[in-house]
Motif scaffolding. Structure first.
Motif, PDB file in Angstrom:
ATOM      1  N   LYS A  78       0.881  -1.159  -0.151  1.00 47.95           N
ATOM      2  CA  LYS A  78      -0.035  -0.040   0.071  1.00 47.95           C
ATOM      3  C   LYS A  78       0.742   1.387   0.152  1.00 47.95           C
ATOM      4  CE  LYS A  78      -3.974  -2.070   2.152  1.00 47.95           C
ATOM      5  NZ  LYS A  78      -3.439  -3.278   2.783  1.00 47.95           N
ATOM      6  N   LEU A  79       1.995   0.954   0.355  1.00 47.40           N
ATOM      7  CA  LEU A  79       2.708   2.525   0.353  1.00 47.40           C
ATOM      8  C   LEU A  79       3.614   2.627  -0.866  1.00 47.40           C
ATOM      9  CD1 LEU A  79       5.308   1.942   3.659  1.00 47.40           C
ATOM     10  CD2 LEU A  79       3.421   3.653   3.112  1.00 47.40           C
ATOM     11  N   PRO A  80       3.615   4.073  -1.459  1.00 48.03           N
ATOM     12  CA  PRO A  80       4.121   4.326  -2.580  1.00 48.03           C
ATOM     13  C   PRO A  80       5.573   3.868  -2.803  1.00 48.03           C
ATOM     14  CG  PRO A  80       3.818   6.173  -1.389  1.00 48.03           C
ATOM     15  CD  PRO A  80       3.170   5.220  -0.657  1.00 48.03           C
ATOM     16  N   ILE A  81       6.105   3.565  -3.886  1.00 48.95           N
ATOM     17  CA  ILE A  81       7.383   3.005  -4.155  1.00 48.95           C
ATOM     18  C   ILE A  81       7.928   3.866  -5.230  1.00 48.95           C
ATOM     19  CG2 ILE A  81       7.341   0.946  -3.098  1.00 48.95           C
ATOM     20  CD1 ILE A  81       7.152  -0.342  -5.846  1.00 48.95           C
ATOM     21  N   TYR A  82       9.383   3.946  -5.228  1.00 47.19           N
ATOM     22  CA  TYR A  82      10.117   4.712  -6.507  1.00 47.19           C
ATOM     23  C   TYR A  82       9.785   3.892  -7.898  1.00 47.19           C
ATOM     24  CZ  TYR A  82      12.021   7.702  -2.970  1.00 47.19           C
ATOM     25  OH  TYR A  82      12.543   8.437  -1.896  1.00 47.19           O
ATOM     26  N   HIS A  83      10.097   2.744  -7.778  1.00 47.01           N
ATOM     27  CA  HIS A  83      10.229   2.009  -8.867  1.00 47.01           C
ATOM     28  C   HIS A  83       8.971   1.073  -9.149  1.00 47.01           C
ATOM     29  CE1 HIS A  83      14.344   2.349  -7.035  1.00 47.01           C
ATOM     30  NE2 HIS A  83      14.584   3.001  -8.294  1.00 47.01           N
ATOM     31  N   THR A  84       7.937   1.639  -9.562  1.00 50.76           N
ATOM     32  CA  THR A  84       6.927   1.320  -9.623  1.00 50.76           C
ATOM     33  C   THR A  84       6.624  -0.052 -10.736  1.00 50.76           C
ATOM     34  OG1 THR A  84       6.223   3.069 -10.783  1.00 50.76           O
ATOM     35  CG2 THR A  84       5.003   3.016  -8.832  1.00 50.76           C
ATOM     36  N   ASP A  85       7.545   0.201 -11.671  1.00 49.47           N
ATOM     37  CA  ASP A  85       7.566  -0.798 -12.823  1.00 49.47           C
ATOM     38  C   ASP A  85       8.102  -2.288 -12.211  1.00 49.47           C
ATOM     39  OD1 ASP A  85       6.886   1.080 -14.399  1.00 49.47           O
ATOM     40  OD2 ASP A  85       8.775   1.150 -15.552  1.00 49.47           O
ATOM     41  N   TRP A  86       8.685  -2.230 -11.140  1.00 48.18           N
ATOM     42  CA  TRP A  86       9.496  -3.530 -10.664  1.00 48.18           C
ATOM     43  C   TRP A  86       8.533  -3.959  -9.247  1.00 48.18           C
ATOM     44  CZ3 TRP A  86      12.760   0.141 -12.659  1.00 48.18           C
ATOM     45  CH2 TRP A  86      13.424  -0.328 -13.495  1.00 48.18           C
ATOM     46  N   ARG A  87       7.413  -3.366  -9.088  1.00 48.36           N
ATOM     47  CA  ARG A  87       6.570  -3.781  -8.025  1.00 48.36           C
ATOM     48  C   ARG A  87       6.675  -5.207  -7.447  1.00 48.36           C
ATOM     49  NH1 ARG A  87       3.459  -1.442  -3.835  1.00 48.36           N
ATOM     50  NH2 ARG A  87       3.230   0.591  -4.991  1.00 48.36           N
ATOM     51  N   ASP A  88       6.242  -6.257  -8.439  1.00 48.27           N
ATOM     52  CA  ASP A  88       6.353  -7.529  -8.119  1.00 48.27           C
ATOM     53  C   ASP A  88       7.450  -8.090  -7.633  1.00 48.27           C
ATOM     54  OD1 ASP A  88       3.509  -7.439  -8.588  1.00 48.27           O
ATOM     55  OD2 ASP A  88       3.436  -8.209 -10.688  1.00 48.27           O
ATOM     56  N   ALA A  89       8.471  -7.762  -8.625  1.00 44.59           N
ATOM     57  CA  ALA A  89      10.050  -8.391  -8.254  1.00 44.59           C
ATOM     58  C   ALA A  89      10.287  -8.010  -7.061  1.00 44.59           C
ATOM     59  CB  ALA A  89      10.709  -7.879  -9.468  1.00 44.59           C
ATOM     60  N   LEU A  90      10.109  -6.690  -6.856  1.00 42.10           N
ATOM     61  CA  LEU A  90      10.632  -6.100  -5.450  1.00 42.10           C
ATOM     62  C   LEU A  90       9.830  -6.634  -4.460  1.00 42.10           C
ATOM     63  CD1 LEU A  90      10.732  -2.194  -6.338  1.00 42.10           C
ATOM     64  CD2 LEU A  90      12.612  -3.437  -5.561  1.00 42.10           C
ATOM     65  N   ALA A  91       8.537  -6.797  -4.355  1.00 40.57           N
ATOM     66  CA  ALA A  91       7.890  -7.508  -3.335  1.00 40.57           C
ATOM     67  C   ALA A  91       8.344  -9.078  -3.196  1.00 40.57           C
ATOM     68  CB  ALA A  91       6.271  -7.684  -3.606  1.00 40.57           C
ATOM     69  N   ALA A  92       8.435  -9.757  -4.241  1.00 42.75           N
ATOM     70  CA  ALA A  92       9.329 -11.009  -3.855  1.00 42.75           C
ATOM     71  C   ALA A  92      10.497 -10.987  -3.332  1.00 42.75           C
ATOM     72  CB  ALA A  92       9.220 -11.660  -5.404  1.00 42.75           C
ATOM     73  N   ARG A  93      11.362  -9.957  -3.962  1.00 45.05           N
ATOM     74  CA  ARG A  93      12.891  -9.791  -3.030  1.00 45.05           C
ATOM     75  C   ARG A  93      12.758  -9.342  -1.816  1.00 45.05           C
ATOM     76  NH1 ARG A  93      17.805 -11.381  -5.169  1.00 45.05           N
ATOM     77  NH2 ARG A  93      19.272 -10.009  -4.219  1.00 45.05           N
ATOM     78  N   SER A  94      11.662  -8.905  -1.316  1.00 43.95           N
ATOM     79  CA  SER A  94      11.662  -8.377   0.039  1.00 43.95           C
ATOM     80  C   SER A  94      11.169  -9.165   0.787  1.00 43.95           C
ATOM     81  CB  SER A  94      10.548  -7.094   0.372  1.00 43.95           C
ATOM     82  OG  SER A  94       9.359  -7.832   0.069  1.00 43.95           O
ATOM     83  N   ARG A  95      10.433 -10.386   0.476  1.00 49.01           N
ATOM     84  CA  ARG A  95      10.117 -11.640   1.330  1.00 49.01           C
ATOM     85  C   ARG A  95      11.507 -12.316   1.794  1.00 49.01           C
ATOM     86  NH1 ARG A  95       6.510 -12.849  -2.951  1.00 49.01           N
ATOM     87  NH2 ARG A  95       4.963 -11.010  -2.909  1.00 49.01           N
ATOM     88  N   LEU A  96      12.674 -12.220   1.100  1.00 48.12           N
ATOM     89  CA  LEU A  96      13.624 -12.800   1.392  1.00 48.12           C
ATOM     90  C   LEU A  96      14.468 -12.165   2.719  1.00 48.12           C
ATOM     91  CD1 LEU A  96      15.083 -13.644  -2.162  1.00 48.12           C
ATOM     92  CD2 LEU A  96      13.859 -15.375  -0.506  1.00 48.12           C
ATOM     93  N   LEU A  97      14.274 -10.843   2.796  1.00 52.45           N
ATOM     94  CA  LEU A  97      14.785 -10.201   3.779  1.00 52.45           C
ATOM     95  C   LEU A  97      14.112  -9.686   5.044  1.00 52.45           C
ATOM     96  CD1 LEU A  97      16.649  -7.917   1.095  1.00 52.45           C
ATOM     97  CD2 LEU A  97      17.826  -9.801   2.745  1.00 52.45           C
ATOM     98  N   SER A  98      14.641  -9.597   6.177  1.00 48.26           N
ATOM     99  CA  SER A  98      13.791  -9.080   7.453  1.00 48.26           C
ATOM    100  C   SER A  98      13.827  -7.554   7.419  1.00 48.26           C
ATOM    101  CB  SER A  98      14.222  -9.664   8.606  1.00 48.26           C
ATOM    102  OG  SER A  98      15.702  -9.243   8.901  1.00 48.26           O
TER     103      SER A  98
END
Ligand SMILES: [Zn+2]
Length: 309
Positions: free
Chosen positions: A243-263
């Motif tokens: 729900k928070l705005p992000i800078y790199h909107t084109d990569w939202r899915d990839a970023l979300a996936a990546r963020s699950r790997l890090l605490s």
């Protein structure tokens, strides 16, 4: 970056304009010469090329200018840019003048952070604050004045932190391509990339090619901001439930996936590491080493966590 220098120039026009009204006329001889930096009672002092600070010799020059009465008007106006970037000696020199300025002097100090101006200097100034411009305002300026297309203008506005100067600087240096490359690369970053990644980074961002330290510094600063934005996006994905705005909107899915790997904790620690490097950047002569150390630290933080989970 948010209009301080343009404002000072407009102020100079308003003071020296031959047809003074509410605003400068922009057409008289004085206004035109001010616009083209060619007016004999207006002076700019700024750090010399390849230097970050105003030097004592420049302050001496400034004092010499002020000793001479205005040539063609009632005032002599001196605009000192980056006035917060002065050493002790230069700062004392400035203070002396501020204590007893000639009656015809108008002295404008332009600073980025008020905190870095000494209290003795600050107390002799009238302070005018400038806020960062909104994304919409920066975008409009980029579209109307710099003729960028809508999408590009919006992206640049978003990453410019409200500074036109920064946005136009970014538009001129293939900044978007470099930033896109970085996000793609960071998304694929692996434990054993430690050695190769720094090298790739220096190549892709053309940092190796720069001989001049100050140029290198400003490129690396932009790079560190890009790191900051990437990891800030990961954190936003992690804690914001999309729900928070992000800078790199084109990569939202990839970023979300990546963020699950890090605490969250690791992301905060990485962001802190980048912020610390940014703080040191201005004082560090070995920029390459600073950058390599930062990357090693980030990789360790990321990998320690992945091995333990
Ligand atoms: Zn005029």
């Amino acid at each position: 970056g948010v209009g301080k220098t343009s404002f000072s120039r407009e102020l100079a026009k308003a003071i020296f304009c031959k047809h003074p009204g509410l605003d400068a006329c922009d057409t008289c001889n004085n206004c035109q010469r001010i616009a083209s930096d060619n007016f004999s009672d207006l002076f700019f002092i700024l750090p010399e090329k390849n230097s970050r600070v105003i030097k004592i010799e420049q302050l001496k020059y400034f004092q010499d200018i002020l000793k001479v009465k205005p040539l063609e008007s009632k005032y002599k106006m001196i605009i000192i840019q980056s006035a917060d970037k002065m050493n002790e000696e230069a700062s004392n020199c400035l203070l002396k003048t501020l204590e007893e300025p000639p009656s015809y002097a108008i002295i404008i100090l332009i600073v980025t952070s008020l905190e870095s101006v000494r209290e003795t200097v600050r107390s002799r100034c009238q302070i005018v604050r400038f806020s960062p411009l909104s994304v919409a305002v920066v975008k409009n300026i980029l579209v109307n004045q710099f003729k960028l297309d809508n999408k590009q203008a919006e992206r640049l506005a978003f990453i410019s932190n409200g500074s036109i100067e920064r946005a136009t600087l970014l538009s001129g240096t293939h900044a978007l391509e470099k930033k896109n490359w970085l996000v793609d690369r960071l998304l694929k970053l692996e434990i054993n990339d430690n050695l190769t990644f720094s090298k790739e980074l220096f190549n892709e961002w053309h940092i190796q090619d720069l001989d001049i330290l100050e140029e290198k510094r400003s490129h690396v600063k932009e790079l560190l901001f890009s790191f900051l934005m990437y990891y800030r996006d990961l954190l936003a994905c992690k804690i914001g439930n999309d729900k928070l705005p992000i800078y790199h909107t084109d990569w939202r899915d990839a970023l979300a996936a990546r963020s699950r790997l890090l605490s969250e904790d690791v992301l905060f620690r990485i962001l802190n590491t980048i912020k610390t490097s940014l703080e040191y950047l201005d004082y560090n002569a070995n920029i390459t080493l600073l950058l390599e150390n930062m990357i090693t630290k980030i990789l360790h933080l990321q990998c320690d966590q992945r091995m333990s989970s």
